[in-house]
Scaffold this motif. Structure first.
Motif, PDB file in Angstrom:
ATOM      1  N   SER A   1      -0.404   2.213  -7.700  1.00  0.00           N
ATOM      2  CA  SER A   1       0.171   0.919  -7.316  1.00  0.00           C
ATOM      3  C   SER A   1       1.300   0.539  -8.265  1.00  0.00           C
ATOM      4  O   SER A   1       1.349   0.996  -9.414  1.00  0.00           O
ATOM      5  CB  SER A   1      -0.903  -0.169  -7.353  1.00  0.00           C
TER       6      SER A   1
ATOM      7  N   ARG B   1       9.655   5.243  -4.651  1.00  0.00           N
ATOM      8  CA  ARG B   1       9.012   5.637  -3.385  1.00  0.00           C
ATOM      9  C   ARG B   1      10.044   6.056  -2.344  1.00  0.00           C
ATOM     10  O   ARG B   1       9.766   6.915  -1.505  1.00  0.00           O
ATOM     11  CB  ARG B   1       8.147   4.481  -2.869  1.00  0.00           C
TER      12      ARG B   1
ATOM     13  N   TYR C   1      -8.875  -2.213  -4.963  1.00  0.00           N
ATOM     14  CA  TYR C   1      -8.998  -3.481  -5.698  1.00  0.00           C
ATOM     15  C   TYR C   1     -10.396  -4.088  -5.606  1.00  0.00           C
ATOM     16  O   TYR C   1     -10.831  -4.785  -6.518  1.00  0.00           O
ATOM     17  CB  TYR C   1      -7.933  -4.482  -5.211  1.00  0.00           C
TER      18      TYR C   1
ATOM     19  N   ALA D   1       0.616  -1.541   4.576  1.00  0.00           N
ATOM     20  CA  ALA D   1      -0.514  -1.632   3.648  1.00  0.00           C
ATOM     21  C   ALA D   1      -0.098  -2.223   2.301  1.00  0.00           C
ATOM     22  O   ALA D   1      -0.167  -1.540   1.278  1.00  0.00           O
ATOM     23  CB  ALA D   1      -1.130  -0.237   3.451  1.00  0.00           C
ATOM     24  N   THR D   2       0.339  -3.469   2.314  1.00  0.00           N
ATOM     25  CA  THR D   2       0.787  -4.155   1.085  1.00  0.00           C
ATOM     26  C   THR D   2       1.642  -3.217   0.231  1.00  0.00           C
ATOM     27  O   THR D   2       1.474  -3.119  -0.987  1.00  0.00           O
ATOM     28  CB  THR D   2      -0.403  -4.708   0.255  1.00  0.00           C
ATOM     29  N   TYR D   3       2.585  -2.563   0.906  1.00  0.00           N
ATOM     30  CA  TYR D   3       3.308  -1.421   0.348  1.00  0.00           C
ATOM     31  C   TYR D   3       4.684  -1.881  -0.147  1.00  0.00           C
ATOM     32  O   TYR D   3       5.578  -2.140   0.663  1.00  0.00           O
ATOM     33  CB  TYR D   3       3.451  -0.390   1.473  1.00  0.00           C
TER      34      TYR D   3
ATOM     35  N   THR E   1      -3.013  -7.375  -9.485  1.00  0.00           N
ATOM     36  CA  THR E   1      -2.216  -6.868  -8.368  1.00  0.00           C
ATOM     37  C   THR E   1      -1.530  -8.073  -7.721  1.00  0.00           C
ATOM     38  O   THR E   1      -1.498  -9.164  -8.308  1.00  0.00           O
ATOM     39  CB  THR E   1      -3.028  -6.048  -7.351  1.00  0.00           C
TER      40      THR E   1
ATOM     41  N   SER F   1      -3.723   3.110  -2.037  1.00  0.00           N
ATOM     42  CA  SER F   1      -2.406   3.021  -2.691  1.00  0.00           C
ATOM     43  C   SER F   1      -1.842   4.385  -3.099  1.00  0.00           C
ATOM     44  O   SER F   1      -0.685   4.682  -2.838  1.00  0.00           O
ATOM     45  CB  SER F   1      -2.499   2.103  -3.905  1.00  0.00           C
TER      46      SER F   1
ATOM     47  N   GLN G   1      -9.042  -4.763   1.881  1.00  0.00           N
ATOM     48  CA  GLN G   1      -8.308  -5.921   1.391  1.00  0.00           C
ATOM     49  C   GLN G   1      -8.410  -7.063   2.411  1.00  0.00           C
ATOM     50  O   GLN G   1      -7.594  -7.180   3.323  1.00  0.00           O
ATOM     51  CB  GLN G   1      -6.840  -5.539   1.123  1.00  0.00           C
TER      52      GLN G   1
HETATM   53  N1  GLU Z   1       2.256  -3.971  -3.539  1.00  0.00           N
HETATM   54  C1  GLU Z   1       1.839  -3.122  -4.610  1.00  0.00           C
HETATM   55  C2  GLU Z   1       2.058  -1.660  -4.271  1.00  0.00           C
HETATM   56  O1  GLU Z   1       2.574  -1.352  -3.274  1.00  0.00           O
HETATM   57  C3  GLU Z   1       0.396  -3.353  -4.993  1.00  0.00           C
HETATM   58  C4  GLU Z   1      -0.562  -3.427  -3.846  1.00  0.00           C
HETATM   59  C5  GLU Z   1      -1.101  -2.093  -3.395  1.00  0.00           C
HETATM   60  O2  GLU Z   1      -1.483  -1.262  -4.245  1.00  0.00           O
HETATM   61  O3  GLU Z   1      -1.166  -1.887  -2.185  1.00  0.00           O
HETATM   62  O4  GLU Z   1       1.722  -0.791  -5.020  1.00  0.00           O
END
Ligand code: GLU
Length: 276
Positions: free
Chosen positions: A152, A109, A174, A101-103, A191, A84, A44
């Motif tokens: 995701s 979760r 992605y 990680a864009t989490y 996304t 993801s 990414q």
């Molecule tokens: N932020 C979203 C997620 O946590 C989409 C980005 C990703 O898959 O990292 O699932």
């Protein structure tokens, strides 16, 4: 002979213990040859990106800053790719000490992992071919082929809200979705806007694809931690100081340069929530 054999066994046992001690200590005090393993994305651009043996992106900078506050220098960090769908497992099996990680922080979760943050707020958006005019937002997806990533929140949102009108294809990452878009296999990629902006600005994609620019969710990016962590408060404090001392802004500016992406200033920078 017997003594030598026993000696060898004792030595082997001692070195096994030393190795175990070295690898498992995630107390965060740092120094003394300790290591921290951090999960990031490798594919990414602008967020978590690996080229050769170099790692770059906003998440890499955020993680490096937090690790430093925990007592680990940059060369004590081991980066581990965390797609993801694998993040919860990597954390709960202690294959990583934290995930940056864009989490997105979600209640689902939170059943298996802990979060510090948010440290950034993004929104789910759409990426289409540059000459596309009929996809203007999630309400214009009827009969379209859409690509997103397994595990995701982006894929989940499509399944929950638009399942009966959209044909969803899922890939592990992605970048693979953007390849499918460029090849004409799908009509759009969905996304978080910040991820799409980074991919759209890649030399190979520039001028070929565009972000629609109508975010339709709120994605609170958190630092994922194992449930039994002892570092959540320290990580939260690190996020606060990163925002307060200007590092957060600097990390965003340097990593988003050339993408044209503007974070939603009504939501950024966020105030990290209390731990626990
Ligand atoms: N932020 C979203 C997620 O946590 C989409 C980005 C990703 O898959 O990292 O699932």
């Amino acid at each position: 002979m017997r003594t030598r054999l026993l000696g060898a066994i004792a030595l082997a046992a001692a070195s096994a213990l030393a190795l175990a001690g070295c690898g498992s200590d995630d107390s965060g005090s740092g120094g003394g040859g300790k290591k921290i393993t951090i999960g990031i994305k490798f594919d990414q651009p602008g967020l978590g990106f690996k080229v050769g043996d170099k790692y770059s992106g906003f998440d890499v900078d955020v993680a490096t800053y937090i690790a430093k506050k925990l007592g680990y220098s940059a060369d004590q960090i081991t980066w581990k790719e965390s797609p993801s769908a694998q993040r919860e497992t990597l954390l709960s099996t202690h294959q990583v000490d934290m995930v940056v990680a864009t989490y997105s922080i979600t209640d689902e979760r939170k059943k298996t992992v802990a979060f510090a943050g948010p440290y950034f707020v993004a929104g789910q958006d759409l990426l289409v071919k540059n000459d596309n005019t009929d996809i203007t937002g999630p309400e214009s997806l009827d009969g379209k082929k859409l690509c997103s990533v397994t595990g995701s929140t982006s894929a989940q949102k499509i399944k929950d809200t638009y399942a009966n009108k959209v044909n969803l294809v899922e890939y592990p990452g992605y970048a693979e979705c953007v390849t499918a878009l460029n090849g004409g296999a799908v009509d759009a990629v969905t996304t978080d806007d910040i991820i799409l902006a980074g991919l759209a600005a890649q030399p190979a994609n520039k001028g070929k694809v565009k972000v629609v620019g109508k975010p339709f969710t709120t994605e609170n990016y958190g630092v994922g931690l194992p449930k039994d962590n002892k570092t959540c408060q320290k990580v939260t404090d690190a996020i606060k100081s990163m925002i307060d001392d200007g590092s957060w802004q600097k990390f965003l500016d340097t990593n988003l340069e050339g993408t044209g992406y503007k974070p939603d200033s009504s939501k950024n920078p966020p105030t990290p929530a209390a731990c626990g």
